[in-house]
Design an enzyme around this catalytic site. Structure first.
Site, mmCIF file in Angstrom:
data_model
loop_
_atom_site.group_PDB
_atom_site.id
_atom_site.type_symbol
_atom_site.label_atom_id
_atom_site.label_comp_id
_atom_site.label_asym_id
_atom_site.label_seq_id
_atom_site.Cartn_x
_atom_site.Cartn_y
_atom_site.Cartn_z
ATOM 1 N N LEU A 191 24.947 -22.135 15.539
ATOM 2 C CA LEU A 191 24.469 -23.447 14.892
ATOM 3 C C LEU A 191 24.395 -23.437 13.321
ATOM 4 C CD1 LEU A 191 21.686 -24.527 17.288
ATOM 5 C CD2 LEU A 191 23.840 -25.778 17.140
ATOM 6 N N ASP A 192 24.982 -24.593 12.634
ATOM 7 C CA ASP A 192 24.848 -24.325 11.050
ATOM 8 C C ASP A 192 23.235 -24.248 10.864
ATOM 9 O OD1 ASP A 192 27.342 -24.650 10.951
ATOM 10 O OD2 ASP A 192 27.321 -26.758 11.234
#
Length: 318
Positions: free
Chosen positions: A48-49
């Site tokens: 996930l960013d």
């Protein structure tokens, strides 16, 4: 100044459904969880960013052997897209490249733009992404200012729906397969609408087979850790919970022993393919490949083939 005591790691097996906080990379969140649990070995299943929050399944110990299966699972997200502004990262963490006026739009206009982004589509990845070219992540090359031709790949978008619209802000629900970038979906939606767009917020809601996950934040886990490691380990799921989408095959004691030694064993009827093998005692042995009524080992856990002393489960130290 006293030094922080060095973490003494321990063998630990199980799955943690972490609610990744805003601002941390997936690896940073993983390392904090790993140190909190003192797990010798850990891995996550799908980055996930830093801007994104939500479900990040973390595999401890033998659970890392199924990480690749979870990585390829269907996932669901909720995102807030902002129309009219294009950024170099396709999200709010990037620098603004272009600002354009947002045309007058109704829900029908947005639905017309969303429709081509559903189903099997070809998608260009963001240039600021972890995809590698020549052994190096694209984001590393992008940060050096290099010209990058981001790869185009076929991905699967199962659902893409408008939940709410307020001015230039669109709240969207996305369900997609492995390798799909929500940032790219929002970028392409904005281009179709003629004004550009970027992701302002992104939250991962679930990952198959965890459709209604009980997630833990790092702060929750720290508070639980104050009650001791027994309480902390109770937050883990057994490894087999990550394999619930596969057929279960139960072997007798002889079959369990032989499979653990790497031999092919009879397993009765059923469709050929990947299955989850269990011993007569109920312990999960790992993954096997069934072919014409026989089961061959594929990815077994370390206790397969060992005498049953106690059925391994979440938090067990072996």
């Amino acid at each position: 100044m006293s030094k922080k005591p060095r973490t003494v790691f321990r063998p630990l097996d199980g799955l943690l459904l972490l609610d990744k906080p805003l601002g941390l990379s997936s690896n940073q969140a993983l390392q904090q969880a790993r140190h909190l649990f003192r797990a010798e070995k850990a891995g996550h299943t799908g980055s996930l960013d830093p801007l994104a929050t939500g479900l990040l399944p973390i595999c401890f110990g033998e659970a890392t052997k199924i990480a690749g299966l979870l990585l390829g699972s269907r996932k669901a997200y909720e995102t807030m897209a902002i129309l009219g502004v294009t950024t170099d990262t396709d999200d709010a963490d990037g620098a603004t490249l272009l600002e354009r006026p947002v045309p007058s739009l109704d829900d029908a206009d947005i639905e017309t733009a969303l429709a081509p982004l559903r189903g099997p589509i070809r998608q260009r990845a963001p240039i600021y992404s972890a995809l590698k070219q020549g052994g190096e992540p694209l984001y590393a090359r992008a940060r050096r200012g290099e010209t990058i031709e981001a790869p185009v790949r076929e991905v699967q978008v199962h659902q893409l729906e408008l939940l709410e619209r307020e001015g230039s802000h669109l709240r969207l629900h996305v369900e997609c397969g492995s390798g799909t970038y929500v940032r790219s979906l929002v970028r392409d939606l904005g281009e179709t609408l003629g004004c550009g767009a970027h992701v302002a917020t992104l939250r991962r809601l679930w990952v198959d087979p965890f459709a209604t996950p009980r997630m833990y934040t790092l702060d929750e886990l720290r508070a639980i850790a104050e009650r001791g490691e027994t309480a902390l380990d109770a937050c883990l799921l057994p490894i087999e919970d990550g394999l619930s989408g596969y057929e279960r095959v139960v072997l007798d004691e002889d079959g369990e022993r032989r499979l653990g030694f790497g031999q092919t064993v009879p397993c009765g009827g059923g469709a050929d393919g990947l299955v989850v093998a269990f011993g007569a005692s109920g312990r999960c042995l790992g993954l096997g490949q069934r072919n014409d009524g026989r089961l061959s080992p594929q990815r077994l856990f370390r206790w397969a083939g060992q005498p049953v002393v106690g059925v391994p489960h979440s938090g067990d130290h072996a």
